[in-house]
Write a protein that holds these residues in place. Structure first.
Motif, PDB file in Angstrom:
ATOM      1  N   LEU A  19       0.794  -1.238  -0.095  1.00  0.00           N
ATOM      2  CA  LEU A  19      -0.034  -0.051  -0.133  1.00  0.00           C
ATOM      3  C   LEU A  19       0.952   1.295   0.054  1.00  0.00           C
ATOM      4  O   LEU A  19       0.726   2.192  -0.687  1.00  0.00           O
ATOM      5  N   GLY A  20       1.979   1.305   0.595  1.00  0.00           N
ATOM      6  CA  GLY A  20       2.771   2.138   0.832  1.00  0.00           C
ATOM      7  C   GLY A  20       3.468   2.580  -0.694  1.00  0.00           C
ATOM      8  O   GLY A  20       3.438   3.702  -0.826  1.00  0.00           O
ATOM      9  N   ALA A  21       4.042   1.555  -1.290  1.00  0.00           N
ATOM     10  CA  ALA A  21       4.690   1.511  -2.338  1.00  0.00           C
ATOM     11  C   ALA A  21       3.889   2.184  -3.469  1.00  0.00           C
ATOM     12  O   ALA A  21       4.104   3.022  -4.349  1.00  0.00           O
ATOM     13  N   ALA A  22       2.493   2.122  -3.216  1.00  0.00           N
ATOM     14  CA  ALA A  22       1.576   2.538  -4.350  1.00  0.00           C
ATOM     15  C   ALA A  22       0.867   3.840  -4.041  1.00  0.00           C
ATOM     16  O   ALA A  22       0.570   4.598  -4.769  1.00  0.00           O
ATOM     17  N   THR A  23       1.271   4.298  -2.807  1.00  0.00           N
ATOM     18  CA  THR A  23       0.596   5.473  -2.477  1.00  0.00           C
ATOM     19  C   THR A  23       1.488   6.675  -2.008  1.00  0.00           C
ATOM     20  O   THR A  23       1.513   7.868  -2.486  1.00  0.00           O
TER      21      THR A  23
END
Lengths: 180, 679, 108, 480, 501
Positions: A19-23
């Motif tokens: 999720l972090g990598a995406a956001t």
């Protein structure tokens, strides 16, 4: 108990990393979070008794791809700085797409768990750590056995990728921008 | 026995003349050749008349099918009966003499060489109408007659419109206020004549179609032959057709054909082309627009008399009556000498239709035909005389300026005087005989039917009264009194000897004794007590009208000319109305030429392809305008534009963003999966 | 829920689903091509993880095909990343940028 | 069972060819590397001969050398040969030529593998080989901004599509326990919820992407426009042949029972076909670049192909699709070869840049028109007959088999024909009808290019007159 | 295998077209030769039908093409197609003479004309539905290029509009063709029109999207044909195409191409779907009547001479529809006669417009006047052309028109009323044509420089005089033509009436 803790840690790392990598806005951070995610997946592989896969994950992904990615973030004009924002409409569409993707994936998973004929939903003999040698050996047997063709094709694939990547880089290093 | 080749030879002689003269490059030679052939033709026609008329027989000549249309055929063939034979003689005779006259009249005209073949072509067409053995062939001739008229009206095709013609402006009469000068030219007159004739012909075609429908339904193989048409009216009709009873269908058919007659014979409301047709050579007008072609309508209706239904007859009678009075009223106030004659022709044709409208039983058909024949000769003579005057007076046609020509042109004066006496119906002149017959028939019919049937009779009487007036006025203003404009008339003289001879040749035909009894016998006029009585009354009435009309005119125009001015002032509305041709030309110009023609044409053109700007910008040079979508083509383009719009909105999704591409693909794919398969 | 845990299939599938969704999100919303690449890796990992998990949880014991498929996924991912980075380099050389919003010369 | 080595002889030859070309690249001195093209052509020719003699059979449930792949192989190899010939003429003085040939051969290899794949793994790997070679080919024009962008978009979208596909494959594997088509089919034919088809559809995203079917077509216009035309000639044809072959095999082997609606593959296929046709037709008419128009047309043609497949089962729809592919391939290669000449001479394939082409190169422009008219479906060219065959199948399935949505789809195809005719005419207008200031006399075309054009034109006309083609192909499939 | 005359009438233009590509100077001669072959064949066949009337197909030839598809190269002519074949040869020969001095790429120009001729002849002689469709579509391409390359200022727009409009009109026909083929039982599938005609009950009983296949097929053929005819409101491509096309191409367009629409109705719509034709005949009649009036009225509002003539075509072609739809022998034959004669008279009109365009370089009717003085021959021929267009007896325009009208009058239903309305066109056609004539040829000379215009030269006479002669000939003696056409029309109507319930 430790195992359970490790498992949940891996899960958490994977999910949070993904999720972090995406956001996250900062691309460098995103790459690092990807690393976290990939590491988590490697851990999960261990829980799936796929130690060879876990090794491969660590070596190829975290070692290779991630480094490449981190390196490539240097191309970007806004590695660390204020990232210009994506158009709102596209962000909404992306969220919708992601939500629908999650829905589809979740539904498929649900169907798999409920209906799959030869699928065991839980592991039959819980608790033991994987036997590294056996799993790897089985993979090897498979690759030189009935999966020989994919194995060979994969070799050609790597060749093609290598030729492609190298020649592209070579061609563009020689020429600057030709069409403004 | 009648030789089988006779009718055919009569019919094709003019065509041969036309073709031969087309090849002759010199005008005099061409005229001579044509006149010679037409003289031969006249002789043949006379022979035919001698064979046919005294015995009252009908003769069916050779007949060939022209179109074989499955269930029925349309054929070509010749046919002669007394009325046809007499008409053929008159046509051929007049053609011969007019050709001779014209060789003098057009002497020196560069275009003169074209006259004989166009003229002979017309005569050929006219003879088709006269000698045809069926209605369809008549229609063929009918249309070709229109072509002849078209060609000859436009003989001097290069003449400018009157409004731009210096000669016309110099010479024109001041009274013709209703004439649209910017539209008055040979080129326009021929167009007008043809198109207005076509209006009638459209009706003719519908009538033809109705006859055909009835005939085909009745099982006739050759439905339009005269005998078959007669049989139709005698009960050969189908019971009902298209929800119409047989009688109604027949009435429609008759009225349709009568529409054709209205056009060709210049009856109200299609009469306005004939005065304009005077733009053609006077010699051509003398036969086409006075003697024969315009009478073709009368001839046709007479031919169809056995078929006519009472309803159709009453329409014919009323139309004739109205035309008779209307045209006479206009003729009274015309100052152009040819215009007076033109309107008088219209008026006289109206008179003939009044007679035809009275029906066969009342002797109307014979009366109408008698008047047709007598009128043909004296009206031709009048026109030739008018031509002589115009030729002699430097092309002046203005009754204001002419005058006192009797001394300079004695032959012309005498001949035209005789013709005037004939047309006004003076006793011992041919017109007296035939007009009397017309009025008698109308009277008898009115007495028989009563009520509204009196209308045509009364209108005809009024018309006759005016005729007497304006024709006397016409002669007096040209030939009597003193010279008014010396510059115009001082060179005047009678035409060359051979042209004068033509006038003198025609003059005797104004005499009643050349016609009277044998004509009514030949045409099988009914002789009953009632007819004799009606004739007696009609003679009295006609004489009274003549005396009043002619006497009044003589008094006013020869003796107390200030009375005319007073009268005009007193009857100002009528005078102005008649001078303005009752506004009919202006109305037609507004409603039909500018309105239904050019106006609706432009409108439909806009509705079809859009504005001119749109056409200029089709390659994308100019921006698209919303109003152009109103047009049909614009609408079609709008479909294309709509496709383009759809395409653009589709293309907007292909905006180069990979992320968007995946998002759209994922959303669409997921929706399909979720809605189609997963739930 | 007892269904979740190291010994339950559902937990792996859930994680994979999240990875998958996160990958879609990243690909769709990232302006930077590298970010998109990160999203791609997430998606591929989801698939690989699922392969491994499904291979493990079979009624008749472990099926090594799942693992092997995952191996191929990783290999291909590596090759793909190499080519992708080469092309990013090409874009960077010609446009001095790998911002996908700014390198959109090709569009309708 | 035949010897796998013999069965896979063509694939093997091509694979060895890749290596041989790379070795030759090292051995040949700079400036002389153009000769490698000949090697590539001969390798493909040899593979073609081998394909003619190698038999049918299956290898480890990984590859299935059945009628489909037997049909696809010559198509793939011939298309590759044509592109190789043109490329050789184009890259006379390019030292990267050997690498290009190697990539072309890799593309062909990937296509061969894909076309024969009967297993998710080989399918995936085959597609990826094609993709990876294609990514590089798309970005091949050195230093060209648009080419680089095309390559980047291609790889990003392609990788995403393969991610989706893999995700679907993993679910199929989970649901059925099998990766090979036959096993999957066996499980699916037992009691399974219809929803499982969703996984199959997800797994076929990769194929849809290769075929450029809506909504996985988005990359195509951008990539076709930016990539070198010669590369596009290969990318637009070779993978499509392979993808169609494997799609047919997958449908026949995995999807249970018939394809009748509702909630089935047949329905989804005709839906996607209609969407592709409409999107392609309408969007193409707004394009201002010839290659972009060709790209949209390719999307429409892909839609037409899967419209034929929606009429499965039976040999006739496959024959129609195969014939369509053949017609499309020759016309597409021909058109793109023409466009590549203009692109190289005029710097761009924008419509505005094509003005005066007819005056300058009448024969080449005429050939371009021929190919475009074939693509538009004007008789008696191949495109018409091909469209005829597809329509026949669709209408047959619609009327005689009761799938009326296919009748609707057939009418959509006809409507899109009319609309897309405008798009082709835009190119014709630009190249033929648009006048331009006088241009210099052009250099002579490379003989190879001329030969390729002649072959394509002859095939375009010849196939159009070969009415028996459907029957012949169907008979060759009859063994199934 | 011996190749017969009808196949030659398609092959010869193709062969001569290929020869045209050889040399600029000789191209026109080859084109002329290429068009004389179908003219000769058509005239011979027409003469045969006139002497021995019959509704059978003659000069039959069959070469197998695809047994599996049931398609073959089967050619044969009845009276209708013989007349059309002769007309196409004649009109193209005359168009070739008209384009004799074409300077811009004469090779390509004449070769494309020959391709066009071959395609048109293919439509006229074939008895195979697939070949029919193929030839039908093929002719779009040469026409597109001929208009688009050799046309006027807006040629690109006009050419593309023509192409897409007519293509869109005919795509449904493809679906019809295939659906019919599918509906036939396996093993008996064929495209032979003679066989398909006998199967009309099958199309009625086969469903297509909820309606009978016959209804769909009728609609499809109708759409394709009406666009080509062109019938209002599907006609608006025509004025653009005509105005922009070079004179010779306008001549071909008006002379033959429009007739293809009518021919398709005679050859496809009515024979294949007789029950539909019975049911919807009134609609076609109505469309015909609307076209007659609308075209005439729009022509009245035109300033551009070519556009005026183009709209006169719209009006005149309406008679073909009216005649055929009336389902009477007179009407159906008349419709076909009208198709032939309109081919002659409108060709002549376009040639004459081209003649003055060559001299004045514009076509604005208001920019002329009094040309009869410097150009008497021109004026006379223009007069004949206008009168023929206006349907004067004795000229070719009359028989067809009057037969169509009489056919409608004697038919039942609405047709007598249609005929009544259509009769109005005799007024309008005279008005717009003769008004045009007046504005161009009569009155005083509008521009003094026009006095120097040369009259028709030998080439111009060579292209106009044969047409004038034919116009007069057919006008005076239409018998042979009618005799050749009538049996086929009678057979057609018998077939159609056989579908009456």
């Amino acid at each position: 108990m430790i195992e359970l803790g490790l498992f949940w840690t891996c899960c958490l790392a994977t999910v949070a990393g993904a999720l972090g990598a995406a956001t996250v806005r900062n691309l460098f951070h995103a790459a690092l979070l990807l690393g976290l995610c990939l590491a988590g997946v490697a851990g999960l592989y261990l829980f799936l008794e796929a130690s060879y896969l876990a090794c491969l994950q660590v070596i190829v992904y975290i070692g290779g791809i991630l480094v490449l990615t981190l390196f490539a973030t240097l191309f970007s004009s806004d590695i660390m700085g204020a990232v210009q924002r994506t158009p709102l409409l596209l962000r909404i569409a992306g969220l919708a797409a992601s939500a629908l993707a999650a829905l589809v994936a979740g539904r498929l998973a649900q169907i798999a768990i409920a209906h799959a004929a030869n699928l065991g939903q839980t592991r039959s003999q819980p608790g033991t750590l994987p036997d590294v040698i056996d799993g790897t050996q089985a993979i090897g047997d498979l690759l030189v056995g009935s999966w020989l063709i994919p194995f060979l094709v994969a070799g050609m694939l790597l060749t093609a990728a290598l030729v492609g990547a190298v020649s592209i880089v070579k061609r563009y290093r020689r020429h600057g921008a030709s069409r403004a | 026995m009648i030789p089988t080749w006779l009718t055919t030879a009569i019919l094709f002689a003019p065509l041969a003349a036309a073709v031969l003269t087309l090849l002759v490059p010199r005008a005099n030679l061409a005229h001579g050749l044509a006149a010679t052939i037409m003289a031969g033709c006249t002789a043949l026609a006379a022979w035919l008349a001698i064979l046919v008329v005294p015995h009252g027989v009908t003769y069916q000549g050779p007949h060939i099918p022209w179109l074989d249309l499955g269930g029925f055929t349309l054929g070509l063939g010749t046919f002669a009966d007394p009325m046809g034979a007499i008409m053929a003689v008159i046509v051929a005779l007049l053609a011969t003499v007019v050709l001779i006259y014209n060789s003098w009249y057009m002497n020196g005209d560069k275009l003169a060489v074209r006259f004989p073949w166009q003229f002979c072509l017309f005569v050929f067409a006219m003879l088709i109408v006269v000698l045809s053995d069926n209605l369809f062939m008549t229609f063929l001739g009918w249309e070709l007659v229109g072509l002849g008229s078209y060609l000859l009206i436009g003989f001097w095709f290069a003449k400018p419109a009157a409004s731009e013609d210096a000669d016309y402006q110099r010479l024109k009469g001041v009274g013709a206020r209703g004439v649209l000068e910017h539209r008055l030219s040979p080129a326009h007159a021929q167009l007008k004549a043809f198109v207005m004739n076509r209006v009638g012909d459209a009706g003719f075609l519908i009538g033809l179609g109705a006859f055909l429908a009835a005939g085909v339904a009745g099982g006739f193989r050759e439905p339009l032959g005269w005998s078959n048409l007669t049989q139709l009216s005698l009960g050969g009709l189908p019971g009902t057709f298209l929800g119409l009873s047989g009688n109604e269908l027949l009435t429609i058919a008759c009225l349709g054909v009568f529409c054709g007659a209205i056009g060709k014979s210049a009856q109200f409301p299609l009469h306005t082309w004939l005065p304009d047709a005077m733009q053609g050579p006077t010699t051509a007008s003398s036969i086409i627009h006075a003697a024969t072609m315009v009478a073709a309508g009368v001839f046709l209706i007479a031919r169809l008399a056995p078929v006519m239904t009472p309803e159709a007859l009453s329409v014919i009678g009323w139309t004739g009556g109205i035309t008779c009075l209307l045209a006479a009223s206009i003729a009274c106030v015309q100052w152009d000498l040819k215009a007076v004659l033109a309107y008088s022709t219209v008026s006289q044709l109206g008179l003939m239709f009044v007679a035809l409208g009275a029906g066969d039983g009342a002797g109307g058909t014979t009366a109408g035909l008698s008047h047709l024949f007598t009128h043909a000769l004296f009206k031709c003579l009048l026109f030739l005389c008018a031509g002589a005057v115009i030729h002699a007076c430097a092309n002046s046609q203005d009754l204001h300026r002419l005058g006192g020509l009797r001394k300079r042109m004695p032959i012309t004066a005498v001949c035209s005087g005789l013709a005037v006496l004939a047309i006004i119906g003076a006793p011992f002149f041919s017109g007296f005989f035939s007009k009397d017959a017309v009025l008698a028939a109308a009277l008898l019919h009115a007495e028989d039917v009563g009520g509204a049937a009196w209308g045509p009779f009364l209108l005809a009487c009024a018309g006759s009264l005016l005729t007497a007036g304006y024709m006397v006025r016409w002669w007096i203003r040209i030939f009597a009194g003193t010279e008014r404009d010396h510059t115009l008339t001082h060179h005047a003289h009678d035409p060359a000897w051979y042209a004068s001879a033509v006038l003198l040749l025609l003059a005797p035909f104004t005499c009643v004794f050349l016609w009277s009894t044998w004509l009514s016998d030949a045409l099988a006029a009914p002789h009953t007590e009632a007819h004799a009585h009606a004739h007696h009354n009609a003679m009295l009435i006609a004489s009274g009208l003549l005396v009043v009309g002619a006497g009044f005119a003589a008094v006013v125009f020869a003796w107390k000319s200030e009375l005319a001015t007073t009268l005009a002032r007193a009857l100002k509305p009528l005078h102005v109305g008649a001078s303005e041709l009752w506004g009919i030309d202006r109305l037609y110009d507004l409603v039909f030429v500018r309105g239904l023609g050019a106006g609706v044409g432009r409108l439909t053109a806009f509705l079809d392809l859009g504005s001119r700007d749109r056409l200029a910008s089709l390659e994308g040079a100019a921006p698209y305008r919303r109003s152009d979508s109103l047009s049909l083509d614009g609408l079609i383009d709008s479909i294309g534009r709509l496709c383009g719009r759809i395409g653009e909105s589709g293309a907007a999704w292909h905006d180069g963003r990979v992320g968007a591409y995946l998002a759209i693909a994922a959303i669409l794919g997921a929706l399909v999966l979720l809605m189609g398969v997963l739930w | 829920m007892h269904n979740f845990g190291p010994d339950a299939l559902a937990s792996y599938l859930a994680v994979a689903s999240v990875l998958f969704a996160a990958g879609v999100l990243a690909i769709a919303t990232r302006r930077n091509a590298i970010g998109v690449l990160i999203g791609l890796e997430l998606m591929l990992n989801a698939a690989a993880l699922q392969f491994a998990a499904y291979g493990r949880f079979r009624l008749d014991g472990m099926d090594v095909q799942g693992q092997t498929a995952a191996v191929f996924v990783i290999v291909v991912a590596a090759a793909e990343a190499a080519v992708a980075l080469a092309l990013l380099f090409a874009v960077y050389r010609t446009s001095k940028d790998i911002d996908l919003e700014r390198t959109r010369e090709l569009r309708s | 069972m035949m010897d796998p080595l013999q069965l896979l002889l063509p694939e093997g030859i091509v694979a060895i060819g890749v290596i041989a070309v790379l070795v030759a690249d090292i051995l040949l001195p700079a400036g002389r590397k153009n000769g490698v093209g000949i090697i590539g052509i001969f390798i493909c020719a040899a593979a073609l001969i081998a394909a003619a003699v190698s038999g049918r059979g299956a290898v480890h449930q990984m590859l299935s050398l059945d009628a489909l792949s037997v049909l696809a192989r010559p198509g793939i190899l011939l298309a590759t040969i044509l592109v190789l010939i043109v490329g050789r003429g184009e890259q006379q003085r390019d030292d990267g030529h050997p690498a290009w040939v190697a990539l072309m051969l890799s593309l062909a290899l990937g296509a061969l593998v894909t076309a024969a794949a009967s297993n998710m793994v080989t399918l995936y790997l085959g597609l990826e080989v094609m993709s990876l070679a294609g990514y590089a080919l798309a970005g091949w024009k050195a230093g060209d901004r648009q080419s680089a962008e095309a390559g980047m978009k291609y790889v990003l979208f392609g990788a995403a599509a393969s991610g989706l596909m893999l995700f679907g494959m993993s679910h199929i594997y989970g649901l059925t326990g099998h990766l090979d088509f036959r096993g999957i089919g066996q499980v699916l034919s037992q009691d399974m919820p219809v929803a499982v088809l969703a996984a199959l559809m997800l797994a076929s995203v990769g194929i849809a992407y290769k075929l450029a079917i809506v909504p996985f077509h988005f990359y195509a216009p951008d990539v076709y426009q930016g990539a070198p035309a010669t590369a596009v000639a290969a990318l637009g044809t070779v993978p499509k042949i392979a993808a169609t072959a494997v799609l047919v095999r997958g449908l026949l082997m995995t999807v249970p029972s018939d394809l009748a609606p509702p909630a089935s593959f047949g329905w989804a296929l005709s839906l996607a076909a209609m969407a592709s046709l409409l999107v392609a037709a309408f969007t193409a008419i707004t394009s201002r670049n010839a290659k972009r128009i060709v790209a949209f047309s390719a999307i429409g043609h892909a839609g037409t192909i899967i419209l034929a497949l929606a009429a499965l089962p039976g040999p006739a729809p496959i024959a129609a699709a195969a014939f369509y592919l053949a017609a499309y391939t020759v016309a597409n290669i021909g058109a793109l070869v023409c466009l590549s000449v203009f692109e190289n001479e005029r710097g761009s394939a924008d419509l505005s840049a094509l003005a005066g082409a007819m005056r300058q190169r009448p024969w080449l422009t005429s050939a371009l028109c021929l190919f475009l008219f074939s693509l538009a479906g004007v008789p008696p060219l191949a495109g018409f007959l091909a469209k005829w065959g597809v329509l026949r199948e669709a209408l047959h399935a619609g009327a005689q088999l009761g799938r009326s949505h296919l009748t609707v789809a057939a009418l959509v195809l006809l409507a899109s024909t009319a609309v897309s005719a405008w798009a082709y005419l835009l190119v014709v207008r630009a190249a033929v009808l648009q006048p331009a200031a006088s241009q210099p006399n052009p250099p002579r075309l490379a003989p190879g290019t001329v030969a390729v054009l002649v072959v394509c034109a002859a095939a375009t006309i010849g196939l159009g007159l070969w009415l028996d083609g459907f029957a012949v192909i169907a008979r060759s499939l009859g063994g199934r | 295998m011996v190749i017969g005359p009808l196949t030659w009438s398609v092959l010869a233009p193709l062969a001569f077209g290929a020869l045209c590509l050889a040399k600029d100077r000789s191209a026109r001669w080859f084109a002329l030769l290429g068009s004389l072959v179908p003219l000769a064949v058509g005239l011979a066949a027409l003469g045969d039908f006139a002497r021995h009337p019959g509704s059978d197909f003659r000069l039959l030839e069959t070469f197998p093409w695809s047994v599996a598809l049931g398609a073959s190269w089967t050619v044969g002519v009845d009276g209708i197609s013989a007349a059309m074949l002769a007309l196409s040869g004649l009109v193209v020969a005359i168009a070739t003479i008209s384009g004799w001095n074409q300077q811009r790429s004469p090779r390509a120009y004449h070769a494309l004309t020959m391709l066009l001729l071959a395609a048109m002849n293919g439509v006229f002689v074939t008895l195979d539905l697939l070949v029919f469709y193929v030839c039908w579509e093929v002719m779009l391409v040469p026409m597109l290029l001929l208009i688009g390359l050799w046309g006027g200022d807006q040629r690109r727009y006009a050419a593309m509009k023509f192409f897409v409009y007519t293509l869109a009109g005919s795509v449904l026909m493809l679906a019809m063709l295939i659906a019919m083929w599918n509906a036939l039982p396996d093993g008996q599938r064929t495209f032979d029109l003679r066989v398909l005609t006998t199967q009309w009950k099958l199309w009625e009983s086969t469903a297509f999207l909820g309606i009978p296949l016959a209804a769909f097929g009728f609609l499809a053929v109708l759409l394709a044909a009406l666009v080509k005819v062109p019938a209002v409101p599907l006609h608006t491509w025509l004025p653009h195409a005509h105005v922009q096309a070079p004179t010779a191409i306008s001549v071909i367009l008006a002379g033959i191409l429009l007739k293809l629409g009518v021919y398709a109705l005679y050859r496809l719509a009515w024979p294949l779907f007789p029950a539909q034709a019975l049911h919807w005949g009134w609609l076609i009649g109505l469309i015909g009547v609307i076209g007659i009036l609308w075209g005439a009225w729009v022509a009245l509002g035109q300033r551009d001479l070519k556009r005026l003539v183009a709209y006169s075509s719209v009006s005149h072609m309406g008679f073909c529809l009216l005649g055929l739809a009336s389902l009477s022998v007179a009407g159906a034959t008349g419709g076909m006669v009208q198709a032939v004669t309109h081919g002659l008279s409108s060709s002549l009109l376009f040639l004459l417009v081209g003649v003055i365009y060559d001299r004045a370089h514009h076509r604005n009717v208001d920019g002329f006047g009094g040309l009869a003085a410097p150009m008497p021959r021109f004026a006379w021929i223009l007069l004949i052309a206008c009168l023929a267009g206006a349907g004067l007896p004795g000229l070719a325009g009359f028989p067809g028109e009057v037969m169509a009208l009489f056919g409608s009058f004697t038919a039942g239903g609405y047709f007598p009323w249609f005929a009544v309305i259509a009769t109005l066109s005799v007024i309008l056609s005279a008005a717009y044509l003769l008004w045009m004539l007046k504005r161009v040829a009569y009155g005083p000379l509008l521009h003094p420089e026009h006095a120097a215009f040369p009259d028709l030269d030998a080439r111009e006479l060579a292209m106009t005089v044969p047409l004038v002669a034919l116009i007069v000939l057919i006008g005076v003696w239409p018998g042979p033509l009618v005799d050749a056409l009538r049996p086929s029309c009678e057979a057609l109507l018998t077939h159609v009436r056989g579908a009456m319930p």
